[in-house]
Motif scaffolding. Structure first.
Motif, PDB file in Angstrom:
ATOM      1  N   ARG A  81      -9.386  34.898 -46.355  1.00 54.11           N
ATOM      2  CA  ARG A  81      -9.747  36.286 -46.067  1.00 54.11           C
ATOM      3  C   ARG A  81      -8.613  36.999 -45.323  1.00 54.11           C
TER       4      ARG A  81
ATOM      5  N   CYS B 269     -15.182  29.618 -54.183  1.00 54.31           N
ATOM      6  CA  CYS B 269     -14.124  30.396 -54.820  1.00 54.31           C
ATOM      7  C   CYS B 269     -13.733  29.879 -56.205  1.00 54.31           C
TER       8      CYS B 269
ATOM      9  N   LYS C  54     -22.152  34.025 -44.815  1.00 54.11           N
ATOM     10  CA  LYS C  54     -21.686  35.204 -45.542  1.00 54.11           C
ATOM     11  C   LYS C  54     -22.850  36.140 -45.848  1.00 54.11           C
TER      12      LYS C  54
ATOM     13  N   ARG D 155      -8.252  41.210 -45.280  1.00 56.59           N
ATOM     14  CA  ARG D 155      -7.719  41.468 -46.618  1.00 56.59           C
ATOM     15  C   ARG D 155      -7.406  42.945 -46.833  1.00 56.59           C
TER      16      ARG D 155
ATOM     17  N   LYS E 128      -6.458  29.242 -42.052  1.00 53.62           N
ATOM     18  CA  LYS E 128      -7.714  28.915 -42.722  1.00 53.62           C
ATOM     19  C   LYS E 128      -8.070  27.451 -42.506  1.00 53.62           C
TER      20      LYS E 128
ATOM     21  N   LYS F 272     -15.808  44.584 -50.065  1.00 52.56           N
ATOM     22  CA  LYS F 272     -14.817  44.717 -51.142  1.00 52.56           C
ATOM     23  C   LYS F 272     -15.060  46.006 -51.923  1.00 52.56           C
TER      24      LYS F 272
ATOM     25  N   HIS G 138      -4.357  37.018 -49.787  1.00 52.84           N
ATOM     26  CA  HIS G 138      -5.746  37.061 -49.331  1.00 52.84           C
ATOM     27  C   HIS G 138      -6.249  35.705 -48.857  1.00 52.84           C
TER      28      HIS G 138
ATOM     29  N   SER H 104      -9.704  36.961 -54.541  1.00 52.42           N
ATOM     30  CA  SER H 104      -8.789  36.604 -53.458  1.00 52.42           C
ATOM     31  C   SER H 104      -8.267  35.189 -53.635  1.00 52.42           C
TER      32      SER H 104
ATOM     33  N   ASP I  94     -12.086  39.367 -41.377  1.00 53.00           N
ATOM     34  CA  ASP I  94     -11.615  39.650 -42.732  1.00 53.00           C
ATOM     35  C   ASP I  94     -10.435  40.600 -42.632  1.00 53.00           C
TER      36      ASP I  94
ATOM     37  N   CYS J 152      -7.268  31.502 -53.187  1.00 54.03           N
ATOM     38  CA  CYS J 152      -7.866  30.433 -52.382  1.00 54.03           C
ATOM     39  C   CYS J 152      -7.318  29.116 -52.907  1.00 54.03           C
TER      40      CYS J 152
ATOM     41  N   ASN K  38     -19.718  41.109 -52.539  1.00 55.09           N
ATOM     42  CA  ASN K  38     -19.225  41.509 -51.220  1.00 55.09           C
ATOM     43  C   ASN K  38     -19.208  43.030 -51.070  1.00 55.09           C
TER      44      ASN K  38
END
Length: 212
Positions: free
Chosen positions: A93, A65, A185, A127, A100, A153, A90, A50, A125, A52, A150
């Motif tokens: 998220r 990331c 997370k 995405r 963000k 995902k 993305h 994703s 989230d 970032c 994840n």
């Protein structure tokens, strides 16, 4: 979601030489995949990363990331073949760059990453992995060994037709800035981050980038 392949070109990087594939998705968003070696077939090592901006470009220590992006590219080159889909749209998220940054400010004030999104009235989230799945199909990938921690995902890509034969951990060393974020997370979003347990035992320095 369908994607249109627009361009293909050679892209030498500090990690190795890739083929860069540029796409337009059905929403008109530009997407890109980096391919190393021969990937068509089954069990292809793959990362759907994703976007970032803060982590990938500015090396923010707030998240992992940028480190994960580097670790994934190194793992693909070490493997001899693989693909990284860089998923535009993305950011944060899926909530976008400005939102963000607002969420990061709330985290500085004491909220965790989940609470911050909720406080802004935004999804935890948002995405969408349809374009990434379509890109993997266009590249001839039949099944993947997915570089990811994840579970959401994995579920999303599977829902959109990607066959995942294995989930390969992509663990990078935590730092003082992102440890609370990573624990959130792990605890609230169920990411597979067993190396965080080493922090409590004083072994943080032994945890390095992994993902092959």
């Amino acid at each position: 979601m369908t994607v249109e392949r627009v361009v293909e070109t050679r892209l030498p990087t500090r990690y190795g030489v890739f083929r860069a594939y540029g796409y337009l998705d059905a929403d008109g968003t530009e997407q890109m995949a980096l391919v190393h070696g021969e990937i068509a077939g089954f069990g292809t090592l793959a990362r759907v990363h994703s976007e970032c901006l803060t982590g990938d470009v500015f090396s923010s220590m707030h998240c992992e990331c940028g480190d994960q992006l580097a670790a994934a590219l190194m793992a693909i080159v070490k493997e001899g073949a693989g693909v990284l889909v860089y998923a535009q749209g993305h950011e944060g998220r899926g909530i976008g760059l400005l939102a963000k940054l607002k969420a990061m400010r709330l985290q500085d004030e004491g909220l965790d990453t989940v609470e911050a999104n909720i406080a802004l009235g935004l999804p935890v989230d948002a995405r969408d992995y349809r374009a990434a799945a379509a890109i993997l199909t266009d590249l001839g990938v039949r099944s993947v060994r997915l570089l990811s921690n994840n579970p959401a995902k994995v579920d999303q890509l599977t829902r959109h037709g990607v066959r995942i034969s294995e989930r390969v951990p992509l663990l990078v060393a935590p730092n003082d800035e992102n440890l609370r974020y990573l624990r959130t997370k792990q605890e609230r979003m169920h990411h597979f981050l067993p190396h965080l347990d080493l922090v409590d035992s004083g072994e943080r320095g032994q945890v390095g980038a992994a993902g092959g």
